[in-house]
Design a protein around this motif. Structure first.
Motif, mmCIF file in Angstrom:
data_model
loop_
_atom_site.group_PDB
_atom_site.id
_atom_site.type_symbol
_atom_site.label_atom_id
_atom_site.label_comp_id
_atom_site.label_asym_id
_atom_site.label_seq_id
_atom_site.Cartn_x
_atom_site.Cartn_y
_atom_site.Cartn_z
ATOM 1 N N GLY A 6 -2.641 5.208 -11.853
ATOM 2 C CA GLY A 6 -2.442 5.143 -13.295
ATOM 3 C C GLY A 6 -1.203 4.373 -13.689
ATOM 4 N N ALA A 7 -0.190 4.361 -12.822
ATOM 5 C CA ALA A 7 1.059 3.650 -13.124
ATOM 6 C C ALA A 7 0.981 2.167 -12.795
ATOM 7 N N GLY A 8 -0.080 1.767 -12.093
ATOM 8 C CA GLY A 8 -0.238 0.342 -11.819
ATOM 9 C C GLY A 8 -0.142 -0.052 -10.361
ATOM 10 N N VAL A 9 -0.073 0.902 -9.449
ATOM 11 C CA VAL A 9 -0.061 0.564 -8.017
ATOM 12 C C VAL A 9 -1.486 0.183 -7.624
ATOM 13 N N LYS A 10 -1.649 -1.021 -7.096
ATOM 14 C CA LYS A 10 -2.991 -1.546 -6.850
ATOM 15 C C LYS A 10 -3.661 -0.903 -5.634
ATOM 16 N N CYS A 11 -2.885 -0.592 -4.598
ATOM 17 C CA CYS A 11 -3.460 -0.055 -3.361
ATOM 18 C C CYS A 11 -2.807 1.280 -3.024
ATOM 19 N N VAL A 12 -3.576 2.343 -3.085
ATOM 20 C CA VAL A 12 -3.093 3.684 -2.748
ATOM 21 C C VAL A 12 -4.089 4.300 -1.770
ATOM 22 N N GLU A 13 -3.588 4.813 -0.646
ATOM 23 C CA GLU A 13 -4.487 5.329 0.380
ATOM 24 C C GLU A 13 -4.009 6.671 0.910
ATOM 25 N N ASP A 14 -4.953 7.413 1.471
ATOM 26 C CA ASP A 14 -4.632 8.594 2.261
ATOM 27 C C ASP A 14 -4.266 8.124 3.664
ATOM 28 N N TYR A 15 -3.574 8.982 4.412
ATOM 29 C CA TYR A 15 -3.247 8.669 5.809
ATOM 30 C C TYR A 15 -4.446 9.040 6.661
ATOM 31 N N ARG A 16 -5.072 8.062 7.294
ATOM 32 C CA ARG A 16 -6.356 8.290 7.940
ATOM 33 C C ARG A 16 -6.327 8.126 9.454
ATOM 34 N N THR A 17 -5.172 8.077 10.058
ATOM 35 C CA THR A 17 -5.115 7.900 11.512
ATOM 36 C C THR A 17 -5.790 9.055 12.240
ATOM 37 N N VAL A 66 0.848 -1.193 0.000
ATOM 38 C CA VAL A 66 0.000 0.000 0.000
ATOM 39 C C VAL A 66 0.884 1.244 0.000
ATOM 40 N N LEU A 67 0.656 2.132 -0.950
ATOM 41 C CA LEU A 67 1.325 3.429 -0.964
ATOM 42 C C LEU A 67 0.448 4.432 -0.216
ATOM 43 N N VAL A 68 1.029 5.106 0.775
ATOM 44 C CA VAL A 68 0.274 6.048 1.601
ATOM 45 C C VAL A 68 0.796 7.458 1.332
ATOM 46 N N THR A 69 -0.081 8.331 0.852
ATOM 47 C CA THR A 69 0.309 9.700 0.571
ATOM 48 C C THR A 69 -0.889 10.623 0.758
ATOM 49 N N LYS A 70 -0.621 11.850 1.162
ATOM 50 C CA LYS A 70 -1.681 12.843 1.293
ATOM 51 C C LYS A 70 -1.818 13.693 0.034
ATOM 52 N N ASP A 71 -0.953 13.467 -0.930
ATOM 53 C CA ASP A 71 -0.991 14.201 -2.187
ATOM 54 C C ASP A 71 -2.025 13.549 -3.100
ATOM 55 N N ILE A 72 -3.131 14.261 -3.336
ATOM 56 C CA ILE A 72 -4.225 13.691 -4.132
ATOM 57 C C ILE A 72 -3.769 13.366 -5.542
ATOM 58 N N ASN A 73 -2.979 14.252 -6.161
ATOM 59 C CA ASN A 73 -2.530 14.014 -7.523
ATOM 60 C C ASN A 73 -1.579 12.827 -7.602
ATOM 61 N N MET A 74 -0.760 12.655 -6.567
ATOM 62 C CA MET A 74 0.152 11.509 -6.566
ATOM 63 C C MET A 74 -0.636 10.202 -6.457
ATOM 64 N N ARG A 75 -1.742 10.221 -5.703
ATOM 65 C CA ARG A 75 -2.563 9.009 -5.621
ATOM 66 C C ARG A 75 -3.109 8.648 -6.996
ATOM 67 N N LEU A 76 -3.500 9.679 -7.772
ATOM 68 C CA LEU A 76 -3.995 9.420 -9.121
ATOM 69 C C LEU A 76 -2.895 8.876 -10.024
ATOM 70 N N LYS A 77 -1.696 9.480 -9.941
ATOM 71 C CA LYS A 77 -0.578 9.021 -10.775
ATOM 72 C C LYS A 77 -0.190 7.588 -10.426
ATOM 73 N N ALA A 78 -0.189 7.273 -9.126
ATOM 74 C CA ALA A 78 0.207 5.926 -8.704
ATOM 75 C C ALA A 78 -0.766 4.879 -9.228
#
Length: 465
Positions: free
Chosen positions: A152-163, A138-150
């Protein structure tokens, strides 16, 4: 990695730099799972730690914390994973922390340019996704655009940090009031009533209320009933009978409420027992005007406080304002035009408006301050108005609120539909966080100012654009 951990098929969480800047100890919040820090994240933290900005402190804390976790490990152990149980303190992390040497990556089929830091982090996720299969990466990032790029590049699980995310749907956010269907008194049986001076209190059975929060306002569908929750037990709720007519008659610095929501907001703002007032609502609902009018009333007319401090986030997520000319107040002036506009509205009928504004600024000791310089201060006997709070993180809001000393009232206002930050959404905004965190605190009130009162044009735009 130990065999027992591998048999449990733990997840692998790859943290982006903004996660560690948002919360430097974030790597301790993934319980039994493994945390991976790409090498490029350490490089970015190294560049940030020496900047003369508030975020540099968080970078230094993150670096020191990572060093504590890894300082006795060998290079091989750091790559394979070091147990997080070795870190002292209150945490429940039992997974592993590792550094991924992403500089060894080669250009992959995803065609991401590895000269960009975000792409190196995404490529790390793709590589681990391949190497650790079938374990979940799982790739965890708060950058909304990076979540979209990830994605699109094939990363299956991308999440915001929700703690620090307390609700999943903004519609669940506490509004500060509850409206009963029909006539409130028709559903109430036997009532015990007490009078204390001009105030009348009723004791209502607890089971009539779906949920109860301190200082929550109560309405019904009639034009007369309005009350506020004063206290409650397992069996009864003590409410203060306010009455709509009396609330609508409130005045502060020459203005009166235009609807019942503004009336309840003004009642909370003028209550000396309330140290934190949170105002939410759409553009044009009167948040800034009510905050300023009630602050002037309490500072100038009633002498309850000594000064008014006005602050808000500035561009670049409340970082540098050093390139603007002039004093701190002059630097902040462009970002606080909403306050000066509201001051002009309050004095527009004066014979000499400019003279009135200057007199009020001096009499109320109104000071414009940058968030960047609030850390380390102790604010005494003041009303602090924090405008546009929806663009702040929970950490930034904590910085402001913890600066408030004895005899200080802080007013946080914001519109969750107008978030400008790349890293925040309505459910992860610091404004949402403090609404939920303080809803059970007797020294605070929240009010969602329903309805646009600025103009019919503004109301139509809010509803239709």
């Amino acid at each position: 990695m130990p065999e027992s951990i591998q048999n449990e098929d733990p997840k692998f969480y790859i943290l982006d730099t903004n996660i560690l800047l948002h919360e430097p100890l974030a790597f301790l919040n993934f319980q039994e799972h493994n945390v991976v820090i790409p090498m490029v994240v350490l490089e970015e933290l190294d560049h940030i730690k020496d900047r003369q900005k508030d975020v540099s402190r968080d970078a230094r804390v993150a670096i020191r914390s990572l060093e504590e976790a890894l300082h006795e490990a060998t290079p091989e152990q750091i790559i394979d994973g070091v147990p997080l149980t070795r870190i002292s303190g209150e945490h429940q992390a039992v997974g592993h922390l590792s550094i991924f040497p992403d500089f060894q990556l080669r250009q992959a089929e995803s065609a991401l340019a590895l000269n960009e830091n975000d792409h190196r982090i995404i490529q790390t996720a793709l590589q681990l996704q391949k190497d650790k299969a079938p374990a979940k990466v799982v790739l965890v990032t708060k950058d909304i655009n990076m979540r979209l790029k990830a994605k699109g590049a094939g990363v299956k699980c991308v999440e915001d940090y929700r703690t620090d995310q307390l609700i999943d749907d903004i519609r669940l956010l506490s509004k500060g009031f509850y409206q009963f269907e029909g006539n409130f008194w028709d559903s109430v049986g036997e009532v015990k009533t007490e009078q204390d001076g001009r105030d009348i209190y009723h004791f209502i059975a607890r089971d009539l209320f779906p949920t109860v929060y301190p200082n929550e306002y109560l309405l019904d569908e009639t034009d007369h009933f309005c009350a506020r929750v004063e206290s409650f037990t397992d069996s009864h709720v003590k409410i203060l009978d306010l009455g709509r007519e009396r609330l609508m008659g409130i005045r502060a610095w020459g203005i009166s409420p235009k609807n019942i929501y503004q009336a309840m907001g003004m009642h909370a703002l003028l209550d000396p027992s309330q140290d934190l007032i949170i105002l939410t609502g759409p553009a044009g609902c009167g948040k800034t005007l009510l905050a300023l009018a009630t602050a002037l009333e309490q500072v100038v007319e009633k002498g309850m406080y000594e000064k008014i401090i006005v602050t808000r986030n500035t561009p670049e997520i409340a970082e540098s304002i050093g390139f603007l000319p002039g004093t701190e107040e002059e630097k902040m002036a462009p970002w606080l035009a909403a306050i000066t506009d509201s001051l002009e509205v309050l004095h527009k009928h004066d014979e000499h408006m400019d003279a009135s504004l200057e007199f009020t600024m001096k009499k109320a000791n109104i000071q414009f301050k940058s968030l960047n310089f609030m850390r380390g201060r102790s604010i005494q006997n003041a009303v602090v108005i924090l405008d546009e709070a929806q663009n702040l993180t929970a950490s930034q809001l904590k910085t402001i609120i913890t600066r408030c000393g004895a005899g200080t009232k802080i007013i946080c206002s914001g519109n969750l539909a107008q978030i400008d930050s790349y890293y925040l959404t309505a459910v992860t905004s610091g404004l949402t966080f403090i609404v939920e965190r303080f809803k059970n605190y007797y020294g605070s009130s929240t009010m969602n100012l329903n309805g646009v009162v600025r103009s019919s044009l503004a109301q139509y735009a809010e509803e239709n654009l």
